[in-house]
Design a protein around this motif. Sequence first.
Motif, mmCIF file in Angstrom:
data_model
loop_
_atom_site.group_PDB
_atom_site.id
_atom_site.type_symbol
_atom_site.label_atom_id
_atom_site.label_comp_id
_atom_site.label_asym_id
_atom_site.label_seq_id
_atom_site.Cartn_x
_atom_site.Cartn_y
_atom_site.Cartn_z
ATOM 1 N N THR A 182 1.263 -1.357 -0.341
ATOM 2 C CA THR A 182 -0.163 -0.673 0.479
ATOM 3 C C THR A 182 0.794 0.745 -0.119
ATOM 4 O OG1 THR A 182 -1.987 1.223 1.258
ATOM 5 C CG2 THR A 182 -0.089 0.437 2.351
ATOM 6 N N PRO A 183 0.636 2.264 -0.993
ATOM 7 C CA PRO A 183 1.423 3.476 -0.656
ATOM 8 C C PRO A 183 1.475 4.941 -0.025
ATOM 9 C CG PRO A 183 -0.684 3.668 -2.753
ATOM 10 C CD PRO A 183 -0.686 2.013 -1.821
ATOM 11 N N GLU A 184 -0.015 3.826 0.856
ATOM 12 C CA GLU A 184 -0.241 5.129 1.573
ATOM 13 C C GLU A 184 0.759 5.493 3.301
ATOM 14 O OE1 GLU A 184 -2.232 3.378 0.682
ATOM 15 O OE2 GLU A 184 -3.539 4.780 -0.323
ATOM 16 N N GLY A 185 1.355 6.071 3.426
ATOM 17 C CA GLY A 185 2.590 6.493 4.545
ATOM 18 C C GLY A 185 3.620 6.203 4.219
ATOM 19 N N CYS A 186 3.905 6.009 2.813
ATOM 20 C CA CYS A 186 5.101 6.234 2.536
ATOM 21 C C CYS A 186 5.406 6.766 1.148
ATOM 22 C CB CYS A 186 5.431 4.310 1.569
ATOM 23 S SG CYS A 186 4.691 3.164 2.951
ATOM 24 N N ASP A 187 6.993 7.241 0.984
ATOM 25 C CA ASP A 187 6.994 7.623 0.013
ATOM 26 C C ASP A 187 7.844 6.880 -1.143
ATOM 27 O OD1 ASP A 187 7.449 10.071 1.078
ATOM 28 O OD2 ASP A 187 9.359 9.942 1.812
ATOM 29 N N THR A 188 7.197 7.061 -2.009
ATOM 30 C CA THR A 188 7.785 6.096 -3.179
ATOM 31 C C THR A 188 8.658 6.525 -4.428
ATOM 32 O OG1 THR A 188 5.666 4.965 -3.144
ATOM 33 C CG2 THR A 188 6.500 5.034 -5.743
ATOM 34 N N MET A 189 9.851 5.576 -5.141
ATOM 35 C CA MET A 189 10.510 6.191 -6.094
ATOM 36 C C MET A 189 10.570 4.793 -6.892
ATOM 37 S SD MET A 189 14.973 6.456 -5.545
ATOM 38 C CE MET A 189 16.053 7.088 -7.886
ATOM 39 N N GLU B 253 1.699 10.803 -15.690
ATOM 40 C CA GLU B 253 1.109 11.951 -16.157
ATOM 41 C C GLU B 253 -0.438 11.515 -16.044
ATOM 42 O OE1 GLU B 253 1.442 16.412 -19.139
ATOM 43 O OE2 GLU B 253 2.601 15.053 -18.168
ATOM 44 N N TYR B 254 -0.494 10.808 -17.568
ATOM 45 C CA TYR B 254 -1.788 9.347 -17.961
ATOM 46 C C TYR B 254 -2.533 9.545 -17.255
ATOM 47 C CZ TYR B 254 -0.571 11.264 -22.983
ATOM 48 O OH TYR B 254 0.072 12.009 -24.403
ATOM 49 N N ASP B 255 -1.662 8.992 -15.891
ATOM 50 C CA ASP B 255 -2.787 8.321 -14.356
ATOM 51 C C ASP B 255 -2.918 8.746 -13.414
ATOM 52 O OD1 ASP B 255 -3.418 5.794 -16.167
ATOM 53 O OD2 ASP B 255 -1.677 4.500 -14.599
ATOM 54 N N GLN B 256 -2.672 10.647 -13.947
ATOM 55 C CA GLN B 256 -3.182 11.348 -13.002
ATOM 56 C C GLN B 256 -2.146 11.137 -11.946
ATOM 57 O OE1 GLN B 256 -7.111 12.137 -13.026
ATOM 58 N NE2 GLN B 256 -7.394 11.983 -15.459
ATOM 59 N N VAL B 257 -0.986 10.482 -11.954
ATOM 60 C CA VAL B 257 -0.247 10.248 -10.677
ATOM 61 C C VAL B 257 0.815 12.069 -10.579
ATOM 62 C CG1 VAL B 257 1.511 9.299 -9.723
ATOM 63 C CG2 VAL B 257 -0.071 7.833 -10.871
ATOM 64 N N PRO B 258 0.014 12.884 -9.231
ATOM 65 C CA PRO B 258 1.980 13.525 -9.395
ATOM 66 C C PRO B 258 2.784 13.215 -9.089
ATOM 67 C CG PRO B 258 -0.260 13.793 -7.310
ATOM 68 C CD PRO B 258 -0.390 12.488 -8.220
ATOM 69 N N VAL B 259 3.778 13.825 -9.354
ATOM 70 C CA VAL B 259 5.310 13.214 -9.335
ATOM 71 C C VAL B 259 6.181 14.161 -8.888
ATOM 72 C CG1 VAL B 259 7.137 13.128 -10.712
ATOM 73 C CG2 VAL B 259 5.521 12.291 -11.309
ATOM 74 N N ASN B 260 6.876 14.185 -7.437
ATOM 75 C CA ASN B 260 7.536 15.383 -6.988
ATOM 76 C C ASN B 260 8.842 16.125 -7.510
ATOM 77 O OD1 ASN B 260 8.002 17.531 -4.884
ATOM 78 N ND2 ASN B 260 9.533 15.995 -4.259
ATOM 79 N N SER B 261 10.010 15.093 -7.792
ATOM 80 C CA SER B 261 10.671 14.955 -8.942
ATOM 81 C C SER B 261 11.448 13.990 -9.749
ATOM 82 C CB SER B 261 12.572 15.236 -6.998
ATOM 83 O OG SER B 261 13.198 15.131 -7.770
ATOM 84 N N VAL B 262 11.997 14.992 -10.639
ATOM 85 C CA VAL B 262 12.771 14.014 -11.457
ATOM 86 C C VAL B 262 14.583 14.447 -11.534
ATOM 87 C CG1 VAL B 262 12.790 12.732 -14.254
ATOM 88 C CG2 VAL B 262 10.299 14.159 -12.939
ATOM 89 N N ASN B 263 15.364 13.047 -11.373
ATOM 90 C CA ASN B 263 16.054 13.077 -11.574
ATOM 91 C C ASN B 263 17.098 11.933 -12.203
ATOM 92 O OD1 ASN B 263 19.299 13.748 -11.427
ATOM 93 N ND2 ASN B 263 19.397 14.235 -8.922
ATOM 94 N N THR B 264 18.002 11.555 -13.191
ATOM 95 C CA THR B 264 18.121 10.931 -14.525
ATOM 96 C C THR B 264 19.595 10.200 -13.685
ATOM 97 O OG1 THR B 264 18.966 12.223 -15.815
ATOM 98 C CG2 THR B 264 17.207 11.951 -15.954
ATOM 99 N N GLU B 265 20.019 11.363 -12.730
ATOM 100 C CA GLU B 265 21.407 11.016 -12.166
ATOM 101 C C GLU B 265 20.943 9.988 -11.106
ATOM 102 O OE1 GLU B 265 24.513 11.178 -13.357
ATOM 103 O OE2 GLU B 265 23.409 12.435 -15.026
ATOM 104 N N LEU B 266 21.150 8.152 -11.621
ATOM 105 C CA LEU B 266 20.299 7.654 -10.602
ATOM 106 C C LEU B 266 20.759 7.325 -8.900
ATOM 107 C CD1 LEU B 266 18.142 5.233 -10.131
ATOM 108 C CD2 LEU B 266 19.572 3.986 -10.623
ATOM 109 N N ALA C 171 13.484 7.999 -16.975
ATOM 110 C CA ALA C 171 12.389 8.933 -15.926
ATOM 111 C C ALA C 171 11.512 9.539 -16.824
ATOM 112 C CB ALA C 171 13.947 10.072 -14.926
ATOM 113 N N TRP C 172 11.872 10.182 -17.452
ATOM 114 C CA TRP C 172 11.005 11.362 -18.221
ATOM 115 C C TRP C 172 9.618 10.371 -18.781
ATOM 116 C CZ3 TRP C 172 10.829 15.831 -16.401
ATOM 117 C CH2 TRP C 172 11.821 16.514 -16.144
ATOM 118 N N ASP C 173 10.450 9.158 -19.655
ATOM 119 C CA ASP C 173 8.965 8.908 -19.881
ATOM 120 C C ASP C 173 8.534 7.987 -18.911
ATOM 121 O OD1 ASP C 173 9.672 7.817 -22.655
ATOM 122 O OD2 ASP C 173 11.392 7.328 -21.982
#
Length: 121
Positions: free
Chosen positions: A11-18, A63-76, A55-57
């Motif tokens: 479950t994603p609730e209460g967690c941060d996801t990457m 975005e198409y599933d209306q999921v907010p994204v906080n940050s994108v960084n291609t440097e893993l 990452a950008w893909d």
Amino acid sequence: MGFRLSLASFTPEGCDTMIAINDEYADGRDMSWLWDVDFSSLRDTGVAMISGVRAWDMALRLEYDQVPVNSVNTELEEAVSTFVNANPGTPKHIYCTYTAMLKTRAALGKIAEVADAGVGK
């Protein structure tokens, strides 16, 4: 199928996801499978960090599933460090492709004790 099952397992609730997505040979070069995954379970909590070669893909797909994204960084390695150190005390979920997992484990090994499992540090 594996990504869908992984998302359904926690479950994603209460967690941060990457999410870290690569398209190296071992991952498969064709990223069209991203469109077969339903990411709507992350809609309410969003995704804190996206990284990897593709990452950008992944950001576009969310975005198409209306999921907010906080940050994108291609440097893993940098993205993993930023993600892990944000919101201390909050559990973290990292979903990734095979080669992104290897690089993520190596980056985590510089931050915390990580069992080697044959991938090195």
